[in-house]
Design a protein around this motif. Structure first.
Motif, short mmCIF file in Angstrom:
data_model
loop_
_atom_site.label_atom_id
_atom_site.label_comp_id
_atom_site.label_asym_id
_atom_site.label_seq_id
_atom_site.Cartn_x
_atom_site.Cartn_y
_atom_site.Cartn_z
N SER A 3 0.83 -1.21 0.00
CA SER A 3 0.00 0.00 0.00
C SER A 3 0.86 1.26 0.00
CB SER A 3 -0.93 0.00 1.21
OG SER A 3 -0.20 -0.04 2.42
N GLU A 4 2.03 1.22 0.65
CA GLU A 4 2.94 2.36 0.63
C GLU A 4 3.54 2.54 -0.75
OE1 GLU A 4 5.92 2.73 3.57
OE2 GLU A 4 4.57 2.38 5.27
N LEU A 5 3.94 1.44 -1.38
CA LEU A 5 4.53 1.52 -2.70
C LEU A 5 3.52 2.05 -3.73
CD1 LEU A 5 6.44 -1.87 -2.61
CD2 LEU A 5 7.48 0.40 -2.54
N ALA A 6 2.26 1.71 -3.54
CA ALA A 6 1.22 2.16 -4.47
C ALA A 6 0.73 3.57 -4.17
CB ALA A 6 0.04 1.19 -4.43
N ASP A 7 1.09 4.12 -3.03
CA ASP A 7 0.62 5.45 -2.62
C ASP A 7 1.18 6.51 -3.57
OD1 ASP A 7 -0.03 7.82 -1.41
OD2 ASP A 7 0.91 7.35 0.53
N PRO A 8 0.32 7.23 -4.30
CA PRO A 8 0.81 8.25 -5.24
C PRO A 8 1.70 9.30 -4.59
CG PRO A 8 -1.53 7.82 -5.59
CD PRO A 8 -1.15 7.11 -4.33
N ALA A 9 1.49 9.59 -3.31
CA ALA A 9 2.30 10.60 -2.63
C ALA A 9 3.75 10.16 -2.47
CB ALA A 9 1.70 10.93 -1.26
N ARG A 10 4.01 8.86 -2.57
CA ARG A 10 5.37 8.34 -2.39
C ARG A 10 6.06 8.05 -3.72
NH1 ARG A 10 6.11 6.40 2.96
NH2 ARG A 10 4.18 6.44 4.18
N ARG A 11 5.41 8.41 -4.82
CA ARG A 11 5.94 8.07 -6.13
C ARG A 11 6.49 9.31 -6.83
NH1 ARG A 11 3.37 3.44 -9.50
NH2 ARG A 11 5.54 3.67 -10.14
N ARG A 12 7.62 9.12 -7.51
CA ARG A 12 8.26 10.17 -8.28
C ARG A 12 8.92 9.55 -9.51
NH1 ARG A 12 6.18 12.22 -4.41
NH2 ARG A 12 6.93 13.93 -3.08
N SER A 13 9.49 10.40 -10.36
CA SER A 13 10.36 9.97 -11.44
C SER A 13 11.77 10.39 -11.10
CB SER A 13 9.94 10.60 -12.77
OG SER A 13 8.71 10.08 -13.22
N ALA A 14 12.69 9.42 -11.06
CA ALA A 14 14.10 9.72 -10.80
C ALA A 14 14.78 10.11 -12.10
CB ALA A 14 14.79 8.50 -10.19
N VAL A 15 15.58 11.18 -12.05
CA VAL A 15 16.25 11.69 -13.26
C VAL A 15 17.74 11.78 -12.98
CG1 VAL A 15 16.38 13.58 -14.91
CG2 VAL A 15 14.19 13.01 -13.86
N HIS A 16 18.53 11.10 -13.81
CA HIS A 16 19.99 11.06 -13.63
C HIS A 16 20.65 11.90 -14.70
CE1 HIS A 16 24.07 9.35 -13.36
NE2 HIS A 16 23.74 9.01 -12.14
N PRO A 17 21.79 12.55 -14.39
CA PRO A 17 22.49 13.36 -15.40
C PRO A 17 22.87 12.57 -16.65
CG PRO A 17 23.35 13.83 -13.21
CD PRO A 17 22.42 12.65 -13.05
N SER A 18 22.97 11.25 -16.54
CA SER A 18 23.32 10.41 -17.69
C SER A 18 22.20 10.35 -18.73
CB SER A 18 23.63 8.99 -17.22
OG SER A 18 22.46 8.37 -16.70
N TRP B 223 -0.65 8.24 -10.53
CA TRP B 223 0.37 9.07 -9.89
C TRP B 223 0.97 10.01 -10.92
CZ3 TRP B 223 5.77 8.48 -10.98
CH2 TRP B 223 6.06 7.41 -11.84
N ASP B 224 1.62 11.05 -10.45
CA ASP B 224 2.13 12.11 -11.32
C ASP B 224 3.59 11.85 -11.67
OD1 ASP B 224 2.75 14.40 -12.65
OD2 ASP B 224 2.27 15.79 -11.01
N ALA B 225 3.84 11.33 -12.88
CA ALA B 225 5.19 11.02 -13.32
C ALA B 225 6.01 12.28 -13.59
CB ALA B 225 5.15 10.15 -14.57
N ASP B 226 5.38 13.44 -13.61
CA ASP B 226 6.10 14.69 -13.85
C ASP B 226 6.77 15.22 -12.58
OD1 ASP B 226 5.52 14.80 -16.55
OD2 ASP B 226 3.62 15.84 -16.22
N ARG B 227 6.46 14.63 -11.43
CA ARG B 227 7.12 15.02 -10.18
C ARG B 227 8.48 14.31 -10.15
NH1 ARG B 227 3.15 14.06 -5.24
NH2 ARG B 227 4.68 15.38 -4.19
N GLU B 228 9.55 15.08 -10.23
CA GLU B 228 10.87 14.50 -10.42
C GLU B 228 11.75 14.61 -9.17
OE1 GLU B 228 11.28 15.52 -15.21
OE2 GLU B 228 12.54 16.55 -13.73
N ILE B 229 12.68 13.67 -9.06
CA ILE B 229 13.74 13.71 -8.07
C ILE B 229 15.07 13.61 -8.82
CG2 ILE B 229 14.92 12.45 -6.22
CD1 ILE B 229 12.32 11.79 -5.01
N PRO B 230 15.91 14.66 -8.77
CA PRO B 230 17.22 14.58 -9.46
C PRO B 230 18.18 13.69 -8.67
CG PRO B 230 16.99 16.68 -8.32
CD PRO B 230 15.68 15.98 -8.16
N LEU B 231 18.92 12.88 -9.37
CA LEU B 231 19.93 12.01 -8.76
C LEU B 231 21.31 12.63 -8.92
CD1 LEU B 231 18.66 8.61 -10.20
CD2 LEU B 231 18.28 9.50 -7.89
N ALA B 232 22.18 12.40 -7.95
CA ALA B 232 23.54 12.92 -8.02
C ALA B 232 24.32 12.19 -9.12
CB ALA B 232 24.24 12.73 -6.67
#
Length: 232
Positions: free
Chosen positions: A170-185, A220-229
């Motif tokens: 249920s946590e994994l499916a929770d839209p509030a916990r979902r993002r798109s990870a974006v790497h400089p590569s 869930w909103d795939a446009d919510r991004e998290i940048p990766l180092a």
């Protein structure tokens, strides 16, 4: 049979069966046998080469409902330090044929070596198509299991594993916990906020597809991004 023959004998087969699964796992078991690699990932194994490996995607019933077993790699490791992943690793020769039962044996063996779980309490109910991790040249077989008789788990070797934990589905499916990870590569893929741990990469990709095909996914909103180092 001589001692040498005994050493060379094929290990006993690992049974694959959906018998006795809880009702919430049945949709995943039914769809898993129909899935093709291209439905699970855009990175497919090359025609030749790749290092055979397997991961155990292990589901159990916890205090907050269905849950998934994960581990966090030690922060001192040279590769993928601190990343969350499924238990698993490369096939050993004694695991057997990579095109046969080898991945099943490897998934159970690695899970026992990393988390201390008892493989006798795990029922393998499906095996997904092989996928590919280009950065490590691994061809990975996700092995789906039902933790019908849970046993205590903890890092067996702290130099390899920082912690072992379960996450409610249920946590994994929770839209509030979902993002798109974006790497400089240029990499972009789904990720999950699990406490203070970011689950991304291959593991998150498999979880994302499992949620989708099992019918557990919520919009869930795939446009919510998290940048990766850069070094992630």
């Amino acid at each position: 049979m001589t001692p040498r023959d005994a050493r060379r004998a094929e290990p006993p087969p690992v049974r694959v069966s959906a018998e006795g699964l809880p009702s919430w796992l049945e949709p995943l078991a039914e769809v898993a046998v129909t899935l093709r690699a291209g439905q699970l990932s855009r990175w497919l194994p090359p025609p030749h080469g790749g290092r055979p490996s397997a991961v155990l995607v292990l589901f159990g019933s916890g205090p907050h409902g269905p849950e998934l077993l994960l581990l966090e790699r030690a922060f001192s490791l040279r590769a993928h330090a601190g990343q969350a992943s499924f238990p698993g690793g490369a096939l050993d020769p004694e695991d057997g044929d990579p095109a046969g039962q080898g991945p099943l044996r490897a998934a159970l063996r690695e899970a026992e070596e990393e988390t201390g779980l008892d493989p006798a309490g795990v029922r393998i109910f499906a095996v997904l198509p092989r996928l590919y991790i280009p950065v490590s040249d691994f061809t990975v077989t996700p092995v789906l299991g039902w933790w019908r008789e849970p046993t205590p788990v903890a890092p067996v070797d702290p130099a390899e594993t920082a912690r072992v934990f379960t996450v409610p589905v249920s946590e994994l499916a929770d839209p509030a916990r979902r993002r798109s990870a974006v790497h400089p590569s240029g990499y972009r893929g789904p990720c999950f906020l699990v406490g203070d741990t970011l689950v991304w990469g291959f593991t998150a990709g498999v979880i994302d597809r499992v949620l989708h095909f099992a019918g557990w996914e919520l919009p869930w909103d795939a446009d919510r991004e998290i940048p990766l180092a850069p070094g992630a």
